[in-house]
Design an enzyme around this catalytic site. Structure first.
Site, PDB file in Angstrom:
ATOM      1  N   GLY A   1       3.656  -4.291  11.048  1.00 51.17           N
ATOM      2  CA  GLY A   1       2.678  -4.755   9.945  1.00 51.17           C
ATOM      3  C   GLY A   1       2.287  -3.029   8.984  1.00 51.17           C
ATOM      4  CB  VAL A   2      -0.107  -2.350   6.612  1.00 52.09           C
ATOM      5  CG1 VAL A   2      -1.043  -1.836   7.818  1.00 52.09           C
ATOM      6  CG2 VAL A   2      -0.007  -1.041   5.975  1.00 52.09           C
ATOM      7  CG  ASP A   3       0.538   1.957  12.796  1.00 49.11           C
ATOM      8  OD1 ASP A   3       1.371   2.624  11.965  1.00 49.11           O
ATOM      9  OD2 ASP A   3       0.916   1.593  13.731  1.00 49.11           O
TER      10      ASP A   3
ATOM     11  CB  ILE B   1      -0.840  -0.254   1.251  1.00 48.02           C
ATOM     12  CG1 ILE B   1      -2.287   1.353   0.567  1.00 48.02           C
ATOM     13  CG2 ILE B   1      -0.472   0.455   2.285  1.00 48.02           C
ATOM     14  CD1 ILE B   1      -3.556   0.868   1.846  1.00 48.02           C
TER      15      ILE B   1
ATOM     16  CB  SER C   1      -8.524  -6.622  12.412  1.00 45.00           C
ATOM     17  OG  SER C   1      -9.153  -5.243  12.449  1.00 45.00           O
ATOM     18  CB  THR C   2      -6.591  -9.664   7.962  1.00 42.71           C
ATOM     19  OG1 THR C   2      -5.975  -9.330   7.115  1.00 42.71           O
ATOM     20  CG2 THR C   2      -8.054  -9.455   7.348  1.00 42.71           C
TER      21      THR C   2
END
Ligand code: AR6
Length: 169
Positions: free
Chosen positions: A31-33, A10, A120-121
């Site tokens: 993670g994505v954060d 992303i 949330s996954t």
């Protein structure tokens, strides 16, 4: 509203807004954060700190907006997803709220294109099939009442989420 799923990272997406899955502190994480803060640079965290100083922590299901720093998008919308605890803690409603509140904030900021990860996954452990169903259902419901957002892309990091999201669409 054009809805599609792609496989990718992303942080590389050019959209008016990309969505981050933060935690209540808004101070970054894994993670994505972690990927968004690393790629976007310190400006994002600076704005997060100001938001927390003003309004306190971000509640589960809610969303806030900051600059995207060095990322190719204009804004990062930070939402806090629910931790999966078996399904009896209002997880489904809270996950739907993440999508709804992020979309509403995108509309408020005149965004026409928005990219979402599969909220949330990861470490929050929400079952991926259920999460994909809720994400797509919420998106479709929103688009029936609102036509300012032209394009929504689900940017799936792993093959399983990509296939599940594509099938829901
Ligand atoms: N682009 C798109 N999707 C990604 C990327 C990326 N670069 N990296 C990971 N994903 P997670 P959560 C996918 O764990 O479960 C943080 O520490 C990943 O494969 O990032 O909502 C926060 O600070 C998964 O499908 O977020 C919170 O404490 C999805 O993004 C906590 O994690 C979400 O995985 C939030 O947990």
């Amino acid at each position: 509203m054009d809805l599609k799923a792609i496989k990718g990272d992303i942080t590389t997406i050019e959209a008016d807004a990309i969505v981050n899955v933060a935690n209540a502190s808004l101070m970054g994480g894994g993670g994505v954060d972690g990927a968004i803060h690393r790629a976007g640079g310190p400006e994002i965290l600076e704005e997060c700190k100001k938001i927390v100083a003003k309004q306190g922590k971000c509640k589960t299901g809610e969303a806030v907006v900051t600059t995207a720093g060095k990322l190719p998008s204009n804004y990062v919308i930070h939402t806090v997803g629910p931790v999966w605890k078996g399904g009896n803690k209002d997880e489904v409603q809270k996950l739907a709220n993440c999508y709804k509140n992020s979309l509403a904030l995108a509309v408020e900021n005149n965004c026409k294109t928005i990219a979402f990860p599969n909220i949330s996954t990861g470490v929050y452990d929400f079952p991926k099939d259920k999460a994909a169903e809720i994400a797509v259902k919420t998106m479709k419901m929103f688009s029936e009442r609102n036509n300012t957002i032209e394009k929504v892309v689900f940017v799936c990091f792993d093959e399983e989420n990509f296939n599940l999201t594509k099938n829901e669409l």
